[in-house]
Enzyme design. Structure first.
Site, mmCIF file in Angstrom:
data_model
loop_
_atom_site.group_PDB
_atom_site.id
_atom_site.type_symbol
_atom_site.label_atom_id
_atom_site.label_comp_id
_atom_site.label_asym_id
_atom_site.label_seq_id
_atom_site.Cartn_x
_atom_site.Cartn_y
_atom_site.Cartn_z
ATOM 1 N N ASP A 16 18.045 -7.820 -52.747
ATOM 2 C CA ASP A 16 18.250 -9.274 -51.906
ATOM 3 C C ASP A 16 17.171 -9.719 -51.316
ATOM 4 O O ASP A 16 15.906 -8.327 -50.621
ATOM 5 C CB ASP A 16 19.902 -8.699 -50.786
ATOM 6 C CG ASP A 16 20.130 -9.537 -50.262
ATOM 7 O OD1 ASP A 16 20.169 -10.523 -50.709
ATOM 8 O OD2 ASP A 16 20.479 -9.659 -48.981
ATOM 9 N N ASP A 18 17.638 -11.952 -47.703
ATOM 10 C CA ASP A 18 17.934 -12.253 -46.379
ATOM 11 C C ASP A 18 18.391 -10.651 -45.719
ATOM 12 O O ASP A 18 19.617 -10.062 -46.406
ATOM 13 C CB ASP A 18 19.111 -13.123 -45.425
ATOM 14 C CG ASP A 18 18.244 -14.327 -45.535
ATOM 15 O OD1 ASP A 18 17.841 -14.365 -44.789
ATOM 16 O OD2 ASP A 18 18.648 -14.680 -47.103
ATOM 17 N N ASP A 171 22.131 -5.297 -48.630
ATOM 18 C CA ASP A 171 22.577 -5.101 -47.092
ATOM 19 C C ASP A 171 23.845 -5.300 -47.288
ATOM 20 O O ASP A 171 24.441 -4.711 -45.663
ATOM 21 C CB ASP A 171 21.780 -5.204 -45.987
ATOM 22 C CG ASP A 171 22.146 -6.493 -45.859
ATOM 23 O OD1 ASP A 171 22.124 -7.246 -44.927
ATOM 24 O OD2 ASP A 171 21.829 -7.730 -46.662
#
Length: 222
Positions: A16, A18, A171
């Protein structure tokens, strides 16, 4: 002398962006404030923007300006975002070192983000880490946003990697849902908008303290 590691046996790593590789919330907040200002709305506080990010620009603007005006909000966001994307984004701690270590060991790596791929590539290149990634995936007219697995399926197909050979690193809950929808393993790190406690109940093969723990975990699991 120990035998050399068979590079072809190493998993394909899909990161991922961001909250996992970069802190780009300042840029997102700036572009969002610009779009909201055009509707006469006050900018949202940074901590609120942080928890709203992750499901794509369309969902973000729908939450911020309402469903009826979301399409125009997206247009305005995209009008402003390229001007602040680089200046408002920075690599998270240890990311450059981790990517260098993994690249040096022969891991194949890609990025899958709900940010349009051209923006992700621009930021990664500006941060000096773009060369580590064989591909950068993002939503487009043929590819839905995460957690739909199409983006991940396309990345795996291009790399010739099976779900069993692929690990997603993210995240948020959406990264877990994304990986599982494609039949892949997933590793989570509390480096973005979710705390370790919030991620503790999310389905994952590992919850690491930080990205710097990933190379050692991979050595034991890949």
């Amino acid at each position: 002398m120990a035998a050399a590691r068979n590079i072809s046996s190493l998993p394909f790593l899909v990161f991922d962006l961001d909250g996992t590789l970069i802190d780009g919330y300042d840029a997102i907040g700036e572009a969002l404030a610009y779009a909201m200002g055009k509707f006469g709305l006050e900018a949202l506080p940074p901590e609120q923007v942080r928890v709203m990010v992750g499901q794509g620009i369309e969902k973000l603007l729908e939450k911020a300006v309402g469903r009826d005006t979301a399409a125009e909000g997206v247009r305005l966001f995209r009008e402003r975002y390229p001007q602040v994307a680089v200046s408002g984004s920075r690599l998270l701690p240890d990311v450059a070192a981790v990517l260098a270590a993994l690249g040096g060991r022969g891991y194949r790596m890609a990025v899958a983000s709900n940010k349009p791929a051209r923006f992700s590539r621009m930021i990664l290149d500006a941060c000096g880490v773009g060369a580590f990634f064989t591909a950068v995936g993002g939503p487009d007219e043929h590819t839905p946003t995460k957690p739909d697995p199409e983006m991940l399926n396309r990345l795996m197909a291009a790399q010739g990697a099976s779900p069993a050979e692929t690990i997603v690193i993210g995240d948020m809950e959406v990264d877990s849902e994304f990986a599982r929808a494609a039949g892949c393993r997933v590793v989570l790190v509390p480096s973005g908008s979710r705390t370790r406690e919030e991620l503790r109940t999310v389905d994952a093969d590992a919850l690491l303290d930080s990205l710097s723990d990933l190379p050692l975990w991979l050595e034991g699991k890949s």
